[in-house]
Design an enzyme around this catalytic site. Sequence first.
Site, mmCIF file in Angstrom:
data_model
loop_
_atom_site.group_PDB
_atom_site.id
_atom_site.type_symbol
_atom_site.label_atom_id
_atom_site.label_comp_id
_atom_site.label_asym_id
_atom_site.label_seq_id
_atom_site.Cartn_x
_atom_site.Cartn_y
_atom_site.Cartn_z
ATOM 1 N N GLU A 1 -7.136 -0.407 14.418
ATOM 2 C CA GLU A 1 -7.307 -1.130 13.942
ATOM 3 C C GLU A 1 -6.754 -2.636 13.650
ATOM 4 O O GLU A 1 -5.072 -2.847 13.354
ATOM 5 C CB GLU A 1 -8.482 -0.269 12.863
ATOM 6 C CG GLU A 1 -8.732 -1.745 12.105
ATOM 7 C CD GLU A 1 -8.350 -1.007 10.076
ATOM 8 O OE1 GLU A 1 -8.586 -1.920 9.703
ATOM 9 O OE2 GLU A 1 -8.822 -0.608 10.224
ATOM 10 N N SER B 1 -11.358 -6.404 10.075
ATOM 11 C CA SER B 1 -11.978 -5.622 8.981
ATOM 12 C C SER B 1 -12.713 -6.333 8.838
ATOM 13 O O SER B 1 -12.243 -7.817 8.344
ATOM 14 C CB SER B 1 -11.721 -4.642 8.111
ATOM 15 O OG SER B 1 -12.244 -3.700 8.080
ATOM 16 N N ARG C 1 0.573 -6.172 11.273
ATOM 17 C CA ARG C 1 0.210 -5.078 12.316
ATOM 18 C C ARG C 1 0.735 -5.587 13.442
ATOM 19 O O ARG C 1 -0.088 -4.928 14.723
ATOM 20 C CB ARG C 1 -0.590 -4.398 11.978
ATOM 21 C CG ARG C 1 -1.320 -2.951 12.349
ATOM 22 C CD ARG C 1 -2.374 -2.089 12.773
ATOM 23 N NE ARG C 1 -1.934 -1.247 10.793
ATOM 24 C CZ ARG C 1 -3.010 -0.344 10.694
ATOM 25 N NH1 ARG C 1 -4.276 -0.568 11.533
ATOM 26 N NH2 ARG C 1 -2.794 0.513 9.670
ATOM 27 N N ARG D 1 2.401 1.844 9.930
ATOM 28 C CA ARG D 1 1.542 1.883 8.524
ATOM 29 C C ARG D 1 2.738 1.679 7.673
ATOM 30 O O ARG D 1 3.902 3.437 7.679
ATOM 31 C CB ARG D 1 0.851 3.915 8.798
ATOM 32 C CG ARG D 1 -0.005 4.064 9.250
ATOM 33 C CD ARG D 1 -0.979 5.682 8.857
ATOM 34 N NE ARG D 1 -2.222 5.401 9.621
ATOM 35 C CZ ARG D 1 -3.285 5.789 8.676
ATOM 36 N NH1 ARG D 1 -3.142 5.198 7.673
ATOM 37 N NH2 ARG D 1 -4.227 5.912 9.124
ATOM 38 N N ARG E 1 0.726 -1.107 -0.132
ATOM 39 C CA ARG E 1 -0.124 -0.140 0.173
ATOM 40 C C ARG E 1 1.075 1.568 0.168
ATOM 41 O O ARG E 1 1.793 0.928 0.857
ATOM 42 C CB ARG E 1 -0.397 -0.054 1.422
ATOM 43 C CG ARG E 1 -2.047 -0.900 1.285
ATOM 44 C CD ARG E 1 -2.818 -0.637 1.739
ATOM 45 N NE ARG E 1 -3.836 -2.098 2.445
ATOM 46 C CZ ARG E 1 -4.907 -2.851 3.146
ATOM 47 N NH1 ARG E 1 -4.627 -1.747 3.991
ATOM 48 N NH2 ARG E 1 -5.175 -3.836 2.643
#
Length: 423
Positions: free
Chosen positions: A348, A351, A387, A276, A261
Amino acid sequence: MIDLKLLRADPDRVKDSQRSRGDDPAVVDQVLAADAEHRAALADFETKRAEQKALGKEVAQAQGDAKQELLARTKDLAAQVKELSATADAAAARAVELARSLGNIPEPEVPSGGEEDFTVLRHEGSPRDFAAEGVEVQDHLAVAERLKAIDMERGAKVSGARFYFLTGIGARLELAILNAAMNLAYERGFSPMITPTLVRPETMAGTGFLGKHAEEIYYLERDDQYLVGTSEVALAGYHADEIVDLSAGPLRYAGWSACYRREAGSAGRDTRGIIRVHQFHKVEMFSYVTAADAAAEHARFLAIQEEMLQALELPYRLIDTAAGDLGSSAARKFDCEAWLPSQERWMEVTSTSNCTTYQARRLNIRERGERGTEAVATINGTIGTTRWIVALLENHQQADGSVHVPEILRPYLGGVERLEPVA
């Protein structure tokens, strides 16, 4: 993609969906106008085409000047038929293109609003009182550096900002998390998959990732391929242009892949450590299911995610994501957010999205139903990712610099119960 039959029958519902997402409702009228133009041109085409065929029979029977006159009329009709066909095709393509820009219709329970307008459904577990234990909270990178588990400096030297090396116990910890996640998915009926990380444009577009968030995706122009940000993309394309058999229940897959990403627009956010980053690994659950069973399958995904988080002994909260933060494909999305002690906030970690028939319509994935072939529904959900190292190191750090290892990970780490600092 939105069902055009629904769009024609209830355009106000789709306009309300656009508003709840913060998108332009006027697109609905543009789709309907292009669709109406397509159907009108198609009707004219069929009329002229029938006339052309009838005239062809007359030509076969005519002679002399009458035949020449009929041949001229046939030639003129052929030109009209060709033009009407092109007009109908162009209008149909325009209608589909505009329809593909519409986001999925959120479920009625979904909160309206943007990223900050989620609803907290419940909390599970309690954050540790580090002060009462006499533990000075360190962030995940400080803990990891004592363990020699993460090397950000050399990651940046080799690849640039937001890249890293997982070293020693850091590499083993990531593999432990992903293997435990894959094992749990397997036990819950998912077929393990190692998926491609490069996909064609039609696959990426079919999943809905080339909309508003296209800037997040790495594109290799020379090869006309995209690097995936989740194995959901490859798994969604796995049955593209197929009729699948769901008579024995959903088709469930668990995909393990590297993910990429750009993290565009996140400058200054979580720049320290590995919260991130541009590259990470993830195990993603994915299911093809009948539209009628999609909500139940979505609940199943959430239960498996929570089972994993509880096994990792992480305090977390469950949120119902607002319409404007769903992404284009999801009709409903639940996030689990783990407590981050160093920042005293929620982060987070999982998801799961119910994409109803949105992706399947774009990718032409169907099942045989009572009324012929029908689009299936697709569900996706994270069950393990890089993460999670952040949450584990911070929540399980000890006063002596060691880190408690949850029982579920121990078989993958040689049975160790604590990760010890490296001198």
